[in-house]
Design an enzyme around this catalytic site. Structure first.
Site, PDB file in Angstrom:
ATOM      1  N   HIS A 248       3.096 104.638  61.142  1.00 28.90           N
ATOM      2  CA  HIS A 248       1.880 105.348  61.542  1.00 28.90           C
ATOM      3  C   HIS A 248       0.620 104.724  60.930  1.00 28.90           C
ATOM      4  CE1 HIS A 248      -1.012 108.369  62.569  1.00 28.90           C
ATOM      5  NE2 HIS A 248      -1.147 108.738  61.297  1.00 28.90           N
TER       6      HIS A 248
ATOM      7  N   HIS B 259      -5.027 106.303  54.926  1.00 30.21           N
ATOM      8  CA  HIS B 259      -5.634 107.565  55.346  1.00 30.21           C
ATOM      9  C   HIS B 259      -4.794 108.816  55.063  1.00 30.21           C
ATOM     10  CE1 HIS B 259      -3.216 107.128  59.048  1.00 30.21           C
ATOM     11  NE2 HIS B 259      -3.413 108.426  59.204  1.00 30.21           N
ATOM     12  N   ASP B 260      -3.477 108.725  55.012  1.00 31.24           N
ATOM     13  CA  ASP B 260      -2.625 109.891  54.736  1.00 31.24           C
ATOM     14  C   ASP B 260      -2.036 109.890  53.331  1.00 31.24           C
ATOM     15  OD1 ASP B 260      -2.857 111.212  57.171  1.00 31.24           O
ATOM     16  OD2 ASP B 260      -1.135 110.200  58.065  1.00 31.24           O
TER      17      ASP B 260
ATOM     18  N   GLU C  63      -2.813 112.944  50.958  1.00 30.46           N
ATOM     19  CA  GLU C  63      -2.212 114.193  51.439  1.00 30.46           C
ATOM     20  C   GLU C  63      -0.692 114.189  51.320  1.00 30.46           C
ATOM     21  OE1 GLU C  63      -3.440 114.912  55.465  1.00 30.46           O
ATOM     22  OE2 GLU C  63      -5.554 114.735  54.945  1.00 30.46           O
ATOM     23  N   ASP C  64      -0.069 113.035  51.518  1.00 25.21           N
ATOM     24  CA  ASP C  64       1.381 112.997  51.718  1.00 25.21           C
ATOM     25  C   ASP C  64       2.194 112.336  50.610  1.00 25.21           C
ATOM     26  OD1 ASP C  64       0.841 114.220  54.115  1.00 25.21           O
ATOM     27  OD2 ASP C  64       1.047 112.413  55.319  1.00 25.21           O
TER      28      ASP C  64
ATOM     29  N   ASP D 135      -6.480 107.506  64.283  1.00 26.48           N
ATOM     30  CA  ASP D 135      -5.417 108.407  63.842  1.00 26.48           C
ATOM     31  C   ASP D 135      -5.089 109.415  64.948  1.00 26.48           C
ATOM     32  OD1 ASP D 135      -3.642 109.768  61.988  1.00 26.48           O
ATOM     33  OD2 ASP D 135      -5.277 111.174  61.557  1.00 26.48           O
TER      34      ASP D 135
END
Length: 182
Positions: free
Chosen positions: A39, A63-64, A67-68, A127
């Site tokens: 991704h 970008h994630d 958060e992840d 995204d």
């Protein structure tokens, strides 16, 4: 790395960092089961198709991550500098579970990205494009909710790259039409 023609040391270093961060927890995409790294690479690849900077490609890969994974914005700043961490901060959801239901949280996150730079909005559009394709193809039930949310989000991303905005809008509209026929 997977980005065609990109020989940037920053992007290569970021790719290895992101691959390690997401791979260390054997993270998989929720609806496809594929390795999560696909991704962020897809998002960076979409960003590479339009006018961009190396910092934008690095932020697209990252970008994630906040958060992840266990990676913090301080870790990103230390590794990649202020320009990259500022983009990542715009792309990171600011809402928390205790802020309310999903609709309330998405509104908070939309307000946050609405104030972002055009560069951050361009990455967010990439995204949205990659996620929309995945969800429509692999999770139509969730896609019905997701596409409605992203239609609202699209309204605050108009300062991003115009060609990506048009592409995202077409994917959303097409997805909404196809789901309406189900």
């Amino acid at each position: 790395m997977v980005l065609k023609g990109n020989k940037s040391e920053l992007v290569e270093r970021t790719f290895l960092f992101v691959k390690s961060a997401h791979g260390a927890i054997d993270q998989r995409r929720k609806y496809t089961g594929e390795p999560y790294i696909r991704h962020p690479v897809a998002v960076a690849s979409i960003v590479s198709e339009v006018p961009h900077t190396e910092a934008m490609l690095a932020a697209a890969l990252l970008h994630d991550t906040v958060e992840d994974t266990e990676i913090s914005t301080a870790d990103i700043e230390r590794e990649f500098g202020v320009e990259v961490v500022e983009l990542v901060a715009w792309l990171t959801d600011v809402s928390r579970l205790e802020d309310g239901n999903r609709s309330v949280r998405k509104a908070i996150d939309r307000e946050h990205i609405a104030r972002a730079t055009a560069e951050a909005k361009t990455i967010k559009l990439a995204d949205l494009i990659d996620n929309s394709r995945t969800f429509v193809a692999c999770a139509p039930k969730f896609a019905a909710v997701y596409l409605q949310e992203k239609a609202l989000l699209l309204e605050v991303l108009k300062e991003g790259d115009e060609s990506l905005w048009l592409r995202a809008n077409e994917i959303l509209q097409s997805g909404l039409r196809s789901l309406a026929g189900c």
